[in-house]
Design a protein around this motif. Structure first.
Motif, PDB file in Angstrom:
ATOM      1  N   ASP A 150       4.260   3.849   2.726  1.00 20.18           N
ATOM      2  CA  ASP A 150       4.610   2.890   1.689  1.00 20.18           C
ATOM      3  C   ASP A 150       4.318   1.488   2.210  1.00 20.18           C
ATOM      4  OD1 ASP A 150       6.667   2.211   3.420  1.00 20.18           O
ATOM      5  OD2 ASP A 150       8.245   3.191   2.256  1.00 20.18           O
ATOM      6  N   LEU A 151       4.611   0.485   1.414  1.00 21.09           N
ATOM      7  CA  LEU A 151       4.259  -0.884   1.795  1.00 21.09           C
ATOM      8  C   LEU A 151       5.087  -1.397   2.968  1.00 21.09           C
ATOM      9  CD1 LEU A 151       3.727  -2.533  -1.719  1.00 21.09           C
ATOM     10  CD2 LEU A 151       2.096  -1.310  -0.264  1.00 21.09           C
ATOM     11  N   GLY A 225      -3.872   2.401  -5.033  1.00 19.97           N
ATOM     12  CA  GLY A 225      -3.035   2.252  -6.214  1.00 19.97           C
ATOM     13  C   GLY A 225      -2.336   3.541  -6.555  1.00 19.97           C
ATOM     14  N   ALA A 226      -1.346   3.413  -7.402  1.00 17.92           N
ATOM     15  CA  ALA A 226      -0.589   4.594  -7.837  1.00 17.92           C
ATOM     16  C   ALA A 226      -0.390   4.544  -9.343  1.00 17.92           C
ATOM     17  CB  ALA A 226       0.747   4.670  -7.124  1.00 17.92           C
ATOM     18  N   HIS A 231      -1.117  -5.935 -11.415  1.00 18.92           N
ATOM     19  CA  HIS A 231      -0.632  -7.087 -10.657  1.00 18.92           C
ATOM     20  C   HIS A 231      -1.822  -7.989 -10.388  1.00 18.92           C
ATOM     21  CE1 HIS A 231       1.759  -9.500  -7.966  1.00 18.92           C
ATOM     22  NE2 HIS A 231       0.842  -9.379  -7.039  1.00 18.92           N
ATOM     23  N   ARG A 236      -1.860  -2.280  -9.425  1.00 19.86           N
ATOM     24  CA  ARG A 236      -0.846  -2.565  -8.423  1.00 19.86           C
ATOM     25  C   ARG A 236      -0.818  -1.442  -7.386  1.00 19.86           C
ATOM     26  NH1 ARG A 236       3.973  -3.439 -11.458  1.00 19.86           N
ATOM     27  NH2 ARG A 236       4.370  -1.200 -11.370  1.00 19.86           N
ATOM     28  N   HIS A 238       0.766   0.753  -4.344  1.00 18.94           N
ATOM     29  CA  HIS A 238       2.088   1.213  -3.916  1.00 18.94           C
ATOM     30  C   HIS A 238       2.071   1.837  -2.537  1.00 18.94           C
ATOM     31  CE1 HIS A 238       4.136   0.712  -7.857  1.00 18.94           C
ATOM     32  NE2 HIS A 238       2.929   0.927  -8.334  1.00 18.94           N
ATOM     33  N   HIS A 239       0.881   2.120  -2.019  1.00 21.31           N
ATOM     34  CA  HIS A 239       0.778   2.792  -0.738  1.00 21.31           C
ATOM     35  C   HIS A 239      -0.364   2.195   0.075  1.00 21.31           C
ATOM     36  CE1 HIS A 239       2.596   5.814  -3.498  1.00 21.31           C
ATOM     37  NE2 HIS A 239       3.428   5.971  -2.481  1.00 21.31           N
TER      38      HIS A 239
END
Length: 346
Positions: A150-151, A225-226, A231, A236, A238-239
């Motif tokens: 994750d981020l 992206g997910a 964004h 956007r 996510h990972h």
């Protein structure tokens, strides 16, 4: 196209087939009424149906039971629920159980487009599954280490190669595999990546093997992206996907080449110094030998000339011989006095 009709009314079944033909399909169809016949049709040796049209309510069997059978049996066949009358609640219930669409029997003009849409969605889902399977195979069996986090750097997935290299496991932090001295580098790279300051980061850094030994890795990371939100006009993320290639052997080879190059440079410098000393020695010896030899040669020529004229002038020959001998002795004496082993009388 193979069609399975779950319908107890033969006339309604014929009406469904007519609408399909009117829409341009050439259906090969079979009608069943019971659960046993429905299961047998799914297991037909000639192959399962491509589309199922199921009446919502039958005396022995209904559409919801058929949808449950498809789901538990792992059948990937689109099913459309058809009924003479359905409440909104029944429609939602059918969709929740896995139906791709629902139609009323008095509005079958939409049947052709509904079947076409169901087949397109099925092909799209099949393509997506194949793509996911291909990615999973590539991820699991990649020759380089890969991880998805994750981020915040929490590990979600680790492939076989990275687990073998570092022992990293899901639920750990990515930094757990990085040597402590290089952890600030990775943290900074991740921060820049998440902040949008870079699309991809790359760096050679030191990692920890599963046995605790250090290794050099070529590290790179990029956002993935997910689906869904946007964004800044872009998908956007996510990972983060991380890739690590073991370059320990290459680093060792480079260091060995650098050491060898330094050794060769020192050897070359020593050889140049030896060449300079040799040149100085040869120049010194040549000068010391050339000076007396030149004088001796000149006096030898005088003696030769004197000998040639000896018969005509005997006195002159004697005088020239005496002069040449004295000069040669004087030159020899000076040369000897300059030599390192000579000593001057007191």
């Amino acid at each position: 196209m193979r069609i399975l009709l779950l319908e107890d009314n033969p006339d309604d079944a014929e009406m469904l087939v007519f609408e399909l033909r009117r829409a341009g399909f050439a259906p090969v169809w079979q009608r069943v009424e019971s659960g046993a016949d429905f299961q047998a049709a799914l297991e037909d040796p000639a192959g399962p149906p491509e589309v199922i049209l199921a009446d919502y309510s039958l005396p022995q069997f209904n559409a919801l039971e058929a949808l449950h059978m498809l789901r538990t049996g792992g059948y990937d066949i689109p099913a459309i629920v058809v009924s003479g009358a359905m409440s909104e609640e029944s429609c939602v219930d059918a969709l929740r159980h896995g139906a791709v669409d629902y139609l009323l029997k008095d509005r079958l003009s939409r049947l052709g487009s509904a079947v076409q849409h169901a087949l397109s969605q099925q092909r799209l889902a099949a393509d997506q599954r194949r793509a996911e399977e291909t990615f999973r195979a590539a991820f699991d069996h990649a020759p380089v280490g890969m991880a998805v986090t994750d981020l915040d750097g929490h590990v979600l997935e680790v492939n076989q190669e990275l687990a073998r290299m570092t022992g990293l496991q899901p639920a750990q932090l990515l930094l757990d595999m990085v040597l402590e001295e290089d952890q600030p580098i990775v943290a900074d790279k991740m921060k820049r990546l998440v902040a949008g300051e870079a699309e991809k980061v790359s760096k050679e850094l030191r990692l920890c093997r599963s046995d605790g030994a250090p290794l050099w890795g070529q590290y790179s990371a990029s956002l993935i992206g997910a689906g869904g939100g946007q964004h800044g006009g872009q998908q956007r993320a996510h990972h983060v996907v991380h890739q690590i290639a073991d370059v320990t052997d290459r680093r060792r080879a480079e260091e060995a080449l650098q050491r060898q190059a330094a050794k060769l440079a020192r050897t070359n410098s020593d050889l140049q110094e030896l060449d300079r000393l040799k040149s100085e020695f040869v120049a010194t010896v040549s000068h010391e030998l050339r000076t007396p030899l030149t004088s001796i040669r000149g006096y030898t020529e005088i003696l030769a000339d004197a000998h040639a004229s000896s018969s005509a002038q005997p006195n002159a020959r004697s005088s020239a011989l005496s002069t040449a001998t004295a000069a040669a002795c004087s030159t020899s004496s000076r040369t000897c006095s300059r030599s390192p082993g000579s000593s001057r009388a007191p």
